[in-house]
Design a protein around this motif. Structure first.
Motif, PDB file in Angstrom:
ATOM      1  N   ALA A  59     -39.509  23.235 -16.461  1.00 15.35           N
ATOM      2  CA  ALA A  59     -39.651  21.865 -16.981  1.00 15.35           C
ATOM      3  C   ALA A  59     -39.047  21.730 -18.378  1.00 15.35           C
ATOM      4  O   ALA A  59     -38.413  20.729 -18.701  1.00 15.35           O
ATOM      5  N   LYS A  60     -39.251  22.746 -19.200  1.00  9.71           N
ATOM      6  CA  LYS A  60     -38.765  22.678 -20.581  1.00  9.71           C
ATOM      7  C   LYS A  60     -37.297  23.057 -20.729  1.00  9.71           C
ATOM      8  O   LYS A  60     -36.671  22.764 -21.739  1.00  9.71           O
ATOM      9  N   GLY A  61     -36.757  23.777 -19.718  1.00  8.01           N
ATOM     10  CA  GLY A  61     -35.431  24.372 -19.893  1.00  8.01           C
ATOM     11  C   GLY A  61     -35.509  25.478 -20.932  1.00  8.01           C
ATOM     12  O   GLY A  61     -34.600  25.676 -21.739  1.00  8.01           O
ATOM     13  N   ARG A  62     -36.616  26.200 -20.920  1.00  5.25           N
ATOM     14  CA  ARG A  62     -36.869  27.220 -21.941  1.00  5.25           C
ATOM     15  C   ARG A  62     -36.339  28.564 -21.474  1.00  5.25           C
ATOM     16  O   ARG A  62     -36.543  28.951 -20.320  1.00  5.25           O
ATOM     17  N   PRO A  63     -35.642  29.317 -22.379  1.00  5.58           N
ATOM     18  CA  PRO A  63     -35.164  30.646 -21.985  1.00  5.58           C
ATOM     19  C   PRO A  63     -36.339  31.531 -21.567  1.00  5.58           C
ATOM     20  O   PRO A  63     -37.392  31.498 -22.207  1.00  5.58           O
ATOM     21  N   PRO A 146     -46.717  26.326 -24.238  1.00 12.25           N
ATOM     22  CA  PRO A 146     -45.798  26.138 -25.362  1.00 12.25           C
ATOM     23  C   PRO A 146     -45.877  24.677 -25.804  1.00 12.25           C
ATOM     24  O   PRO A 146     -46.593  23.878 -25.198  1.00 12.25           O
ATOM     25  N   SER A 147     -45.151  24.336 -26.845  1.00 15.57           N
ATOM     26  CA  SER A 147     -45.132  22.947 -27.288  1.00 15.57           C
ATOM     27  C   SER A 147     -44.537  22.064 -26.182  1.00 15.57           C
ATOM     28  O   SER A 147     -43.644  22.489 -25.455  1.00 15.57           O
ATOM     29  N   ALA A 148     -45.062  20.838 -26.097  1.00 12.33           N
ATOM     30  CA  ALA A 148     -44.651  19.944 -25.012  1.00 12.33           C
ATOM     31  C   ALA A 148     -43.411  19.151 -25.414  1.00 12.33           C
ATOM     32  O   ALA A 148     -43.492  17.999 -25.839  1.00 12.33           O
ATOM     33  N   ASN A 149     -42.259  19.812 -25.324  1.00 12.09           N
ATOM     34  CA  ASN A 149     -40.978  19.171 -25.628  1.00 12.09           C
ATOM     35  C   ASN A 149     -39.912  19.911 -24.836  1.00 12.09           C
ATOM     36  O   ASN A 149     -40.094  21.083 -24.508  1.00 12.09           O
ATOM     37  N   LEU A 150     -38.814  19.228 -24.528  1.00  9.43           N
ATOM     38  CA  LEU A 150     -37.691  19.933 -23.914  1.00  9.43           C
ATOM     39  C   LEU A 150     -37.242  20.992 -24.909  1.00  9.43           C
ATOM     40  O   LEU A 150     -37.284  20.777 -26.126  1.00  9.43           O
ATOM     41  N   PRO A 154     -37.531  18.352 -31.053  1.00  7.29           N
ATOM     42  CA  PRO A 154     -38.731  18.368 -31.903  1.00  7.29           C
ATOM     43  C   PRO A 154     -39.987  18.379 -31.025  1.00  7.29           C
ATOM     44  O   PRO A 154     -40.029  17.715 -29.992  1.00  7.29           O
ATOM     45  N   SER A 155     -40.997  19.113 -31.437  1.00  6.85           N
ATOM     46  CA  SER A 155     -42.236  19.176 -30.661  1.00  6.85           C
ATOM     47  C   SER A 155     -42.864  17.803 -30.550  1.00  6.85           C
ATOM     48  O   SER A 155     -42.754  16.986 -31.463  1.00  6.85           O
ATOM     49  N   GLY A 156     -43.546  17.559 -29.427  1.00  5.94           N
ATOM     50  CA  GLY A 156     -44.211  16.281 -29.219  1.00  5.94           C
ATOM     51  C   GLY A 156     -45.500  16.203 -30.019  1.00  5.94           C
ATOM     52  O   GLY A 156     -46.339  17.094 -29.936  1.00  5.94           O
ATOM     53  N   ARG A 233     -31.809  27.714 -32.094  1.00  2.00           N
ATOM     54  CA  ARG A 233     -31.817  26.439 -32.798  1.00  2.00           C
ATOM     55  C   ARG A 233     -32.971  25.639 -32.206  1.00  2.00           C
ATOM     56  O   ARG A 233     -33.238  25.694 -31.019  1.00  2.00           O
ATOM     57  N   HIS A 234     -33.648  24.878 -33.025  1.00  2.00           N
ATOM     58  CA  HIS A 234     -34.964  24.448 -32.604  1.00  2.00           C
ATOM     59  C   HIS A 234     -35.348  23.187 -33.322  1.00  2.00           C
ATOM     60  O   HIS A 234     -34.799  22.878 -34.368  1.00  2.00           O
ATOM     61  N   TYR A 235     -36.353  22.497 -32.826  1.00  2.00           N
ATOM     62  CA  TYR A 235     -36.956  21.382 -33.547  1.00  2.00           C
ATOM     63  C   TYR A 235     -35.926  20.328 -33.921  1.00  2.00           C
ATOM     64  O   TYR A 235     -36.085  19.622 -34.907  1.00  2.00           O
TER      65      TYR A 235
HETATM   66 MG    MG Z   1     -41.942  25.087 -29.097  1.00  2.00          MG
END
Ligand code: MG
Ligand code: AMP
Length: 336
Positions: A59-63, A146-150, A154-156, A233-235
């Motif tokens: 859902a997040k596209g998280r590595p 994890p934080s609820a963001n793609l 930026p985190s939701g 790269r983040h947030y």
């Molecule tokens: Mg996060």
């Protein structure tokens, strides 16, 4: 995964039992539920359901090598996650839990590898939010969240942000209103000596040192291996972020001029800013108080993205207290 996403308003002071049970049931069936914590919204799955945890990454596209934090509702829940709670962890738990401090501990073999990205440690915290605690209790299992963001965004910090990123992709969002802290938890690695802060947050090095002696700020190549999340790269808003020194209006004016010539849509996010000369940027004046600043910054980034801004000029904050965490997020947002 699920074509419909239920958004349920839940009282942050007295979470309605019926709503919490409905959400816990969705988790029990292997679904994903977003919920508020005091730091940012989390995207939760049953931590002991490896398939459900995999869906978080989808859902997040998280590595896949970026492990997630496991949320617990009582100290007794630690037993399922680690076989040994060191003395210094107990001191911190007494003082800071529930609260925005994540501890990295040796993991028990029962914790799915999907949660920990294959590491031999697990990240754990007890959030200070009644909705989060009630949900974990109702499920009867720790919740990996994890934080609820793609990934990379930026985190939701409101249910609306979560809906922006996950409408039609997750089962449910518990809307408990805007979060209190606004930045993700401090991540403290207790599996090595001296303990290292892998991600700064509301609980600072100065808060921790009285309990631990020397605490180091974890940066550098080895730390990136230990906390894979810090590698990316983040947030980041979609717009390009450029940082300027506090109060340096000359630097802002110069950048505004360049952007005006290139016909770029610009915003200035600053605590001090008087005039844009011939250029009219969107000016977002931030609160002088660093805690209030932290609470707002991710929402401001999302708001500017909605407005289709190309460039965001951000005035740096001082690096003390939660300002260390703010500057960490701003630097990552500006990383190219
Ligand atoms: Mg996060
Ligand atoms: P998020 O869940 O989006 O707030 O990110 C969790 C952060 O904790 C990421 O930076 C992860 O890399 C870090 N993390 C989670 N588990 C571990 C672990 N076992 N060891 C080191 N860092 C971790």
């Amino acid at each position: 995964m699920s074509p419909q996403t239920f958004v349920m308003k839940v009282s942050p002071k007295a979470p309605q039992k019926r709503l919490i049970l409905t959400a816990a049931e969705a988790l029990r069936r292997g679904g994903l539920v977003a919920f508020p914590t005091e730091t940012v919204y989390g995207l939760g799955a049953d931590a002991f359901n490896a398939e459900a945890v995999k869906q978080i990454f989808v859902a997040k596209g998280r590595p896949l090598d970026n492990p997630v934090i496991v949320h617990i509702a009582s100290v007794a829940d630690l037993k399922a996650l680690t076989s040994h709670v060191p003395e210094r962890a107990s001191l911190l738990i007494d003082r800071f839990w529930p609260g925005p401090l994540t501890l990295i501990l040796r993991k028990s073999p029962d914790v799915p590898d999907d949660v920990t990205g294959g590491l031999d440690t697990v990240a754990v915290r007890m959030p200070q939010n009644k909705i989060a605690l009630a949900l974990i209790k109702a499920l009867g299992h720790p919740i990996a969240a994890p934080s609820a963001n793609l990934s990379g965004r930026p985190s939701g910090t409101t249910a609306g942000h979560v809906l922006q990123d996950f409408a039609g992709k997750i089962d449910m969002i518990l809307d408990g209103g805007p979060v209190a802290v606004g930045l993700e938890s401090t991540v403290l690695d207790l599996s090595r000596k001296p303990p290292a802060i892998l991600r700064p947050g509301a609980i600072t090095q100065e808060d921790l040192e009285p309990f631990l002696g020397r605490v180091v700020m974890g940066r550098g190549a080895d730390d990136k291996k230990r906390s894979p999340g810090t590698r990316y790269r983040h947030y980041s808003p979609k717009a390009r972020v450029t940082l300027v020194e506090p109060g340096d209006e000359t630097a802002i004016a110069r950048l505004l001029d360049q952007h005006a010539k290139a016909k770029r849509k610009v915003a200035v996010v600053a605590r001090h800013f008087t005039a844009g000369g011939g250029v009219r940027p969107i000016v977002r004046i931030m609160p002088p108080d660093l805690e209030e600043y932290a609470q707002q910054i991710f929402a401001v980034f999302r708001e500017l993205d909605e407005l289709g801004v190309d460039e965001i000029i951000v005035e740096k904050t001082e690096e003390e207290g939660i300002g260390v965490a703010i500057m960490d997020r701003l630097r990552r947002a500006a990383a190219r």
